[in-house]
Design an enzyme around this catalytic site. Structure first.
Site, mmCIF file in Angstrom:
data_model
loop_
_atom_site.group_PDB
_atom_site.id
_atom_site.type_symbol
_atom_site.label_atom_id
_atom_site.label_comp_id
_atom_site.label_asym_id
_atom_site.label_seq_id
_atom_site.Cartn_x
_atom_site.Cartn_y
_atom_site.Cartn_z
ATOM 1 N N LYS A 187 -8.258 3.226 1.290
ATOM 2 C CA LYS A 187 -7.546 4.504 1.209
ATOM 3 C C LYS A 187 -7.674 5.236 -0.115
ATOM 4 C CE LYS A 187 -4.277 2.677 4.498
ATOM 5 N NZ LYS A 187 -5.177 1.503 4.593
ATOM 6 N N ASN A 220 -17.188 27.526 -23.885
ATOM 7 C CA ASN A 220 -17.953 26.471 -23.223
ATOM 8 C C ASN A 220 -17.814 26.512 -21.699
ATOM 9 O OD1 ASN A 220 -18.749 25.376 -25.738
ATOM 10 N ND2 ASN A 220 -16.806 24.282 -25.901
ATOM 11 N N LYS A 273 -16.770 29.348 -30.100
ATOM 12 C CA LYS A 273 -17.274 28.705 -28.893
ATOM 13 C C LYS A 273 -16.601 29.178 -27.601
ATOM 14 C CE LYS A 273 -19.974 25.929 -28.454
ATOM 15 N NZ LYS A 273 -19.937 24.477 -28.625
ATOM 16 N N SER A 311 -13.258 25.791 -28.306
ATOM 17 C CA SER A 311 -13.349 24.587 -29.125
ATOM 18 C C SER A 311 -12.174 24.580 -30.086
ATOM 19 C CB SER A 311 -14.666 24.605 -29.902
ATOM 20 O OG SER A 311 -14.553 23.823 -31.068
ATOM 21 N N ASN A 353 -2.298 -2.545 12.512
ATOM 22 C CA ASN A 353 -3.764 -2.475 12.428
ATOM 23 C C ASN A 353 -4.322 -1.235 13.129
ATOM 24 O OD1 ASN A 353 -3.359 -4.872 11.196
ATOM 25 N ND2 ASN A 353 -4.392 -6.132 12.733
ATOM 26 N N GLU A 384 -19.541 21.783 -16.285
ATOM 27 C CA GLU A 384 -19.817 20.414 -16.763
ATOM 28 C C GLU A 384 -18.931 19.391 -16.050
ATOM 29 O OE1 GLU A 384 -20.012 20.259 -21.158
ATOM 30 O OE2 GLU A 384 -20.273 22.413 -21.000
ATOM 31 N N THR A 408 -40.371 25.546 -11.873
ATOM 32 C CA THR A 408 -40.588 24.154 -11.454
ATOM 33 C C THR A 408 -40.733 23.403 -12.775
ATOM 34 O OG1 THR A 408 -42.994 24.348 -11.376
ATOM 35 C CG2 THR A 408 -41.823 24.784 -9.321
ATOM 36 N N HIS A 409 -40.200 22.202 -12.845
ATOM 37 C CA HIS A 409 -40.188 21.407 -14.085
ATOM 38 C C HIS A 409 -39.521 22.164 -15.241
ATOM 39 C CE1 HIS A 409 -43.411 19.028 -12.079
ATOM 40 N NE2 HIS A 409 -43.848 20.217 -11.719
ATOM 41 N N TYR A 432 -9.447 -7.221 12.002
ATOM 42 C CA TYR A 432 -8.813 -6.695 10.793
ATOM 43 C C TYR A 432 -8.788 -7.748 9.689
ATOM 44 C CZ TYR A 432 -5.422 -4.771 7.528
ATOM 45 O OH TYR A 432 -4.813 -4.304 6.394
ATOM 46 N N SER A 447 0.834 -1.210 0.000
ATOM 47 C CA SER A 447 0.000 0.000 0.000
ATOM 48 C C SER A 447 0.865 1.255 0.000
ATOM 49 C CB SER A 447 -0.947 0.011 1.212
ATOM 50 O OG SER A 447 -0.230 -0.148 2.414
HETATM 51 N N1 ARG Z 1 -1.156 -1.560 5.002
HETATM 52 C C1 ARG Z 1 -2.152 -2.072 5.866
HETATM 53 C C2 ARG Z 1 -3.475 -1.324 5.671
HETATM 54 O O1 ARG Z 1 -3.448 -0.277 5.140
HETATM 55 C C3 ARG Z 1 -1.716 -1.912 7.283
HETATM 56 C C4 ARG Z 1 -2.178 -2.959 8.199
HETATM 57 C C5 ARG Z 1 -1.668 -4.286 7.804
HETATM 58 N N2 ARG Z 1 -1.834 -5.237 8.795
HETATM 59 C C6 ARG Z 1 -1.664 -6.551 8.539
HETATM 60 N N3 ARG Z 1 -1.753 -7.316 9.515
HETATM 61 N N4 ARG Z 1 -1.430 -6.974 7.339
HETATM 62 O O2 ARG Z 1 -4.538 -1.805 6.014
#
Ligand code: ARG
Length: 460
Positions: free
Chosen positions: A325, A285, A283, A277, A110, A290, A155-156, A317, A23
């Site tokens: 994330k 825009n 144009k 454009s 965790n 949008e 309205t509408h 966990y 990650s």
């Molecule tokens: N990178 C993990 C996460 O974002 C951290 C926790 C990982 N814990 C584990 N026991 N693998 O969730």
């Protein structure tokens, strides 16, 4: 590089597993929060006699060095680091030696990823609130400027009743006010510190979670360790808040697109917030409006993604949770940018009052007001509605306005009505008289503006 958890393993992770598992590519965004969490943790460990003061001093110094090296670009991360927590811990050990190995006492990744996530989001909520306050300020300014200006209420997408432009602004003010309130709510509920929950069950070591919570600016520690490491409600609440607010922005963006069309010509968006454009030289825009309308889709997607990740996951966990994330970060970035783009665009937009006024003559905007005049003359509303409906029909046939009907035409429609009984049905008079609480009259809009200002003041 050997992993920090490699003790029981005989083989290295496969290369594609390393990439799939990591990650670090996205959670390094939270390196500051991770370091702050570690400093608070080791400060607490020292206060509790779990490490010595000298050891904690060295660890804190080392962490600050790592922070500086990340900031300056001297440290860069890669899949070998797996995640930001191990990335920083392994750099710390490399930086200060064996004493660095004491940092991870009585905590787990965790709880660490959760303290990082909550601190990160708290900071971003502060940023987003500032941007929403700014948007509300712009809205109040415009509402004040246009408090007396008449416009068409739809309205509408059909001409409905005359209103003031300030009234339109204050309608949007209410939406963003609720967004602000929701975000405050989310903030307070998530303002609990998961650090020290450990992997899932707390620890046998004499830690002080109240202390770390306080050091990190949380109201208190989370109540249950197992829930602490598996709860993502705060992110889901945030994503819901973001989705609702983006929906609000998209609604106004949609109006901007309409208002900016040749058919409406109600507004002129500043050149700096439009694009041209590549083929049609004439144009201009309303691309920002949008795009705002389009961006809401990805934020809804972010919300759905996390809801789906969390669905059916057992305590405590699970690695699935690492997928919490990227969508969160995407929503943070998208929402922040969208608020600012919209606020700036609104600030720079000119309202074409002459064009708006020209539209006011269409659609019998004062029809309801005439019916209400009749009500004041003791004609039951349902009958008044019917009478005005017949008046409209005559006008349509003759191509005239309601106020043009003669006494003769009126008495033919209903014996109880005459030109005199219509009263003052100029658009301005109709709007000025809508003074019911929350109504569109300029006096009432000014009351709403004052209440809006008081709301923003109360948050400072
Ligand atoms: N990178 C993990 C996460 O974002 C951290 C926790 C990982 N814990 C584990 N026991 N693998 O969730």
């Amino acid at each position: 590089m050997a992993s920090l958890w490699g003790g029981r393993f005989e083989k290295e992770m496969d290369e594609i597993v390393k990439v799939f598992n990591a990650s670090i590519g996205f959670d390094q965004r939270m390196y500051n929060e991770d370091i702050d969490g570690s400093i608070a943790h080791v400060t607490m460990l020292a206060a509790q006699g779990i490490v010595t003061k000298e050891e904690s001093g060295k660890i804190i110094e080392g962490l600050e060095t790592i922070r500086e090296k990340i900031r300056s670009g001297e440290i860069t991360f890669n899949v070998e680091d797996e995640d930001i927590h191990m990335g920083i811990e392994s750099r710390l050990i490399a930086e200060i030696g064996d004493v660095g190995k004491k940092l991870h006492t009585a905590r787990s990744r965790n709880d660490q990823c959760q303290v990082d996530g909550r601190m990160y989001l708290k900071k971003e909520i502060g940023e987003i609130l500032d941007r929403l306050y700014y948007l509300e300020e712009v809205i109040l300014e415009k509402a004040e400027k246009y408090a007396d200006c008449l416009t068409v209420g739809f309205t509408h997408i059909q001409h409905a009743q005359p209103i003031t432009l300030g009234f339109v602004f204050m309608a949007y003010f209410q939406m963003f006010k609720r967004d602000i309130e929701r975000l405050h709510d989310t903030y307070h509920r998530m303002n609990l510190c998961p650090l020290g929950a450990g992997a899932l069950a707390g620890t046998t070591l004499p830690i002080d979670r109240h202390k770390t919570a306080k050091l990190l600016g949380f109201a208190a520690p989370t109540e249950n360790a197992m829930d602490s490491v598996s709860d993502r409600d705060y992110s889901i609440e945030f994503l819901s808040d973001a989705s609702i607010s983006m929906m609000h922005l998209s609604r106004w963006a949609e109006e901007f697109v309409w208002w900016n069309s040749q058919e409406f010509s109600f507004i002129d968006i500043d050149d700096s917030y439009c694009t041209g454009s590549s083929i049609m030289p004439q144009k201009k825009n309303p691309d920002m409006a949008e795009l705002l309308r389009g961006k809401v889709g990805r934020v809804y997607g972010d919300l759905m993604q996390l809801l789906t990740v969390m669905k059916g996951t057992p305590l405590a966990y699970n690695k699935d949770f690492q997928e919490d994330k990227e969508s969160l970060f995407d929503a943070v970035d998208t929402w922040k940018a969208s608020i600012t783009i919209f606020a700036n665009m609104l600030e720079k937009t000119e309202f074409r009052l002459d064009q708006i006024e020209a539209q006011m003559a269409k659609g019998f905007l004062n029809a309801t007001d005439i019916a209400e005049h009749f009500v004041k003359q003791n004609i039951p509303f349902r009958e008044a509605h019917e009478i005005v409906g017949r008046m409209v029909k005559v006008c349509e046939v003759n191509g005239c306005q309601l106020e043009d009907l003669t006494d003769e035409q009126l008495s033919e429609i209903d014996g109880r009505i005459s030109k005199k009984s219509l009263g003052d049905i100029s658009i301005k008079a109709c709007v000025d008289a809508r003074i019911s609480f929350g109504g569109t009259a300029p006096s009432e809009v000014r009351r709403q503006i004052a209440a809006g200002r008081a709301f923003l003041e109360s948050l400072k």
